[in-house]
Design an enzyme around this catalytic site. Structure first.
Site, mmCIF file in Angstrom:
data_model
loop_
_atom_site.group_PDB
_atom_site.id
_atom_site.type_symbol
_atom_site.label_atom_id
_atom_site.label_comp_id
_atom_site.label_asym_id
_atom_site.label_seq_id
_atom_site.Cartn_x
_atom_site.Cartn_y
_atom_site.Cartn_z
ATOM 1 N N GLU A 163 17.746 9.212 -2.521
ATOM 2 C CA GLU A 163 18.953 10.042 -2.649
ATOM 3 C C GLU A 163 20.049 9.397 -1.809
ATOM 4 O O GLU A 163 19.917 9.292 -0.591
ATOM 5 C CB GLU A 163 18.704 11.487 -2.194
ATOM 6 C CG GLU A 163 17.767 12.228 -3.138
ATOM 7 C CD GLU A 163 17.628 13.713 -2.822
ATOM 8 O OE1 GLU A 163 18.578 14.316 -2.265
ATOM 9 O OE2 GLU A 163 16.547 14.267 -3.129
ATOM 10 N N GLU A 205 11.958 15.533 0.978
ATOM 11 C CA GLU A 205 12.566 16.133 2.172
ATOM 12 C C GLU A 205 11.578 17.113 2.825
ATOM 13 O O GLU A 205 11.904 18.298 3.056
ATOM 14 C CB GLU A 205 13.911 16.785 1.838
ATOM 15 C CG GLU A 205 14.919 15.739 1.359
ATOM 16 C CD GLU A 205 16.372 16.183 1.330
ATOM 17 O OE1 GLU A 205 16.652 17.381 1.465
ATOM 18 O OE2 GLU A 205 17.244 15.294 1.194
HETATM 19 O O1 AHR Z 1 20.744 16.226 -4.337
HETATM 20 C C1 AHR Z 1 20.885 17.557 -3.919
HETATM 21 C C2 AHR Z 1 19.858 17.943 -2.876
HETATM 22 O O2 AHR Z 1 20.081 17.190 -1.720
HETATM 23 C C3 AHR Z 1 18.417 17.657 -3.205
HETATM 24 O O3 AHR Z 1 17.828 18.667 -3.948
HETATM 25 C C4 AHR Z 1 17.784 17.563 -1.860
HETATM 26 O O4 AHR Z 1 16.661 16.704 -1.857
HETATM 27 C C5 AHR Z 1 18.903 17.048 -0.966
HETATM 28 O O5 AHR Z 1 19.008 17.744 0.202
#
Ligand code: AHR
Length: 537
Positions: A335, A207
């Site tokens: 994610e 991110e």
């Molecule tokens: O999964 C929780 C958080 O969500 C992670 O640390 C981040 O990469 C995302 O914003």
């Protein structure tokens, strides 16, 4: 009220006539499979995992410590290891998440008692007075031990936000150089692991548009090029670039455009991007929706929004295609999962943990079907996160442990891993459903199919809260179904969950499958997922 309308997807004629004329079975819906048609292999890595130093994920969830009374293997929770092995977990992403861009790998090697206590990105989010100082007791060797125990490939997210190319390169060498070559390799051996870890999958930050550095796509492209230019190649690395925030209102298309445009001048000179890390949370943080208590609108809203991941993928794929017509870069959705507003945490320090119900299991199934159907585009995906956080498969607090309903979707879909995708045409009632605001259309059946050794795996979800769907599955292009078996995931209550006291409230059951000639038939109950194994001759 929900309205059913029969609609064909990737098929032609109206459904009603087909049911009577072309099947030995009468049915409400038709699924046509073409096992002989060419199709891409579904990467096993689509069924991947993610664990971060966040709340109760690593400490307590995964790592209980060597002296714990909780059954463990070298400090790692044994039940977690056993269940991950049972799923054939193909990979584990670590150490973050946002934590990754503040993590310095040297803090996590050497004798545990000598490791420094360091700052954790999530510390300010802990309840007042509770510290979340990182002990570094779970570090590089402990993570690799976990991967080896499970049989999973390590997928390491490197630190771009507060690290350097040198720190990254040293980490790669520490993990992968043969003992006796580099000093770093000998240091690894002295720390207990003479055999290289052989880490292939490396994420270049996380991110980077936010907690990983607040960069634009173009700025990140410059960083990415610096990081990978001299990456040590003891193992041919699979390099994953930070992708967009796919759940943004605008889909964050500018990130993808900016990144690939920023790379393009050097692309012909060997800048490699094997994976592009699209994140997509089914994000309900700004609503009143919580994980445990919801009604029909909440049910449909989550499934509908979850299914939008397909459109988001296609939007970004089109941009990638302009810059990379041969599609050398594929998605790594590292994610994905549901994210509700807080209120159902396992405890105050279990940050971002939430109740996981049957709704999340159906969301998992629908998501996997999308990933499968786009097997040509998806190299890997990682649920966020595997234990004690967001879309978890497991909940663990001290000696208590339970599999969530989402776990069972992973178990049902396991036969798709590494199998060849089979084209599927669905004709099924389309639902018109109430969501949080207004109404939306939702496919009446979601599904995918794959084949290995004359065994078809067909996974189908009926999201309706009103009616079961009698479904005929027919083989196109010859072939007969000689045997069929089914498994079913559902519950009388849509909010059903598994608790520490009732860990088997939501679990799998067998489902009868009728087979006849070139077809099979199942009745998919309302709000249910089914997984069928059809032997064909
Ligand atoms: O999964 C929780 C958080 O969500 C992670 O640390 C981040 O990469 C995302 O914003």
């Amino acid at each position: 009220m929900r309205r059913r309308a029969f609609l064909g997807r990737a098929a032609g004629a109206g459904f009603g006539a087909l049911a009577a004329s072309r099947f030995a079975f009468a049915a409400d819906a038709e699924v046509v499979l073409t096992p002989g048609a060419p199709g891409p292999v579904i990467s096993p890595h689509v069924y991947g995992h993610f664990i971060e130093h966040l709340g109760g994920v690593i400490y307590d969830g995964v790592w209980v410590g060597r002296d714990s009374k909780i059954p463990n293997v070298d400090g790692i929770r044994k039940r977690f290891v056993d269940d991950m092995k049972r799923l054939g977990a193909p990979n584990l992403r670590w150490p973050g998440g946002c934590f990754a861009d503040g993590y310095h790998w040297r803090d996590g090697i050497g004798p545990a008692s000598a490791r420094p206590r360091t700052y954790n990105f999530w510390e300010p989010r802990m309840p007042r007075g509770v510290r979340a100082t990182e002990t570094n007791h779970f570090g590089v060797h402990e993570f690799m031990r976990l991967c080896r125990l499970v049989g999973a490939e390590p997928y390491v997210a490197a630190n771009v936000g507060s690290g350097s190319p040198r720190e990254f390169h040293d980490w790669v060498s520490y993990c992968n150089a043969p003992a006796g070559t580099l000093s770093l390799a000998d240091e690894r051996a002295r720390n207990g692991d003479p055999e290289p870890f052989g880490v292939k999958y490396w994420g270049i930050g996380n991110e980077s548009w936010g907690c990983g550095g607040n960069m634009s796509g173009g700025e990140y492209a410059t960083e990415y090029r610096r990081y990978i230019a001299q990456v040590p190649e003891y193992v041919r690395p699979f390099l994953v670039a930070t992708g967009p925030r796919g759940h943004s209102a605008d889909g964050d298309l500018a990130w993808t455009e900016g990144f690939f445009a920023g790379l393009s001048s050097a692309r012909g000179l060997g800048v490699r991007v094997d994976g592009f890390a699209l994140h997509y949370y089914t994000d309900f943080r700004q609503t009143a929706e919580d994980g445990a208590r919801f009604d029909a609108r909440g049910w449909y809203a989550v499934l509908h929004k979850g299914a939008q991941i397909e459109n988001v993928m296609l939007d970004h794929w089109r941009i990638m295609e302009r810059h990379d017509p041969e599609h050398r870069t594929r998605f790594v959705l590292d994610e994905w999962g549901n994210w509700y507003r807080g209120g159902t945490e396992l405890g105050p320090t279990y940050l971002l943990s939430q109740a996981i119900t049957l709704r999340d299991a159906l969301h998992t199934a629908i998501t996997f079907d999308i990933f499968n159907r786009h097997a040509d585009k998806v190299a890997m995906a990682n649920v966020a996160q595997t234990i004690n956080c967001l879309h978890s498969l497991f909940a663990a607090v001290e000696d208590r442990y339970a599999r969530t309903p989402a776990y069972y979707a992973f178990e049902m879909y396991r036969p798709h891993m590494g199998a060849r995708l089979v084209p599927m045409r669905v004709q099924a009632p389309e639902l018109s459903v109430g969501v949080l605001a207004g109404t939306a259309k939702l496919a009446g059946i979601h599904g995918s199919a794959s084949i290995r050794d004359k065994r078809l795996c067909v996974t189908l979800t009926n999201p309706s809260l009103d009616a079961s769907v009698s479904t005929a599955i027919r083989l196109d292009g010859g072939g007969r179904v000689s045997e069929g078996r089914g498994r079913l995931l559902t519950h009388a209550e849509i909010t059903a969950t598994n608790t520490f006291d009732q860990p088997d409230n939501v679990t799998l059951r067998d489902l009868p499958v009728d087979v006849q000639g070139d077809a099979a038939r199942v009745v998919i109950p309302k709000h249910a997922v089914v997984a069928l194994e059809l032997r064909i001759t």
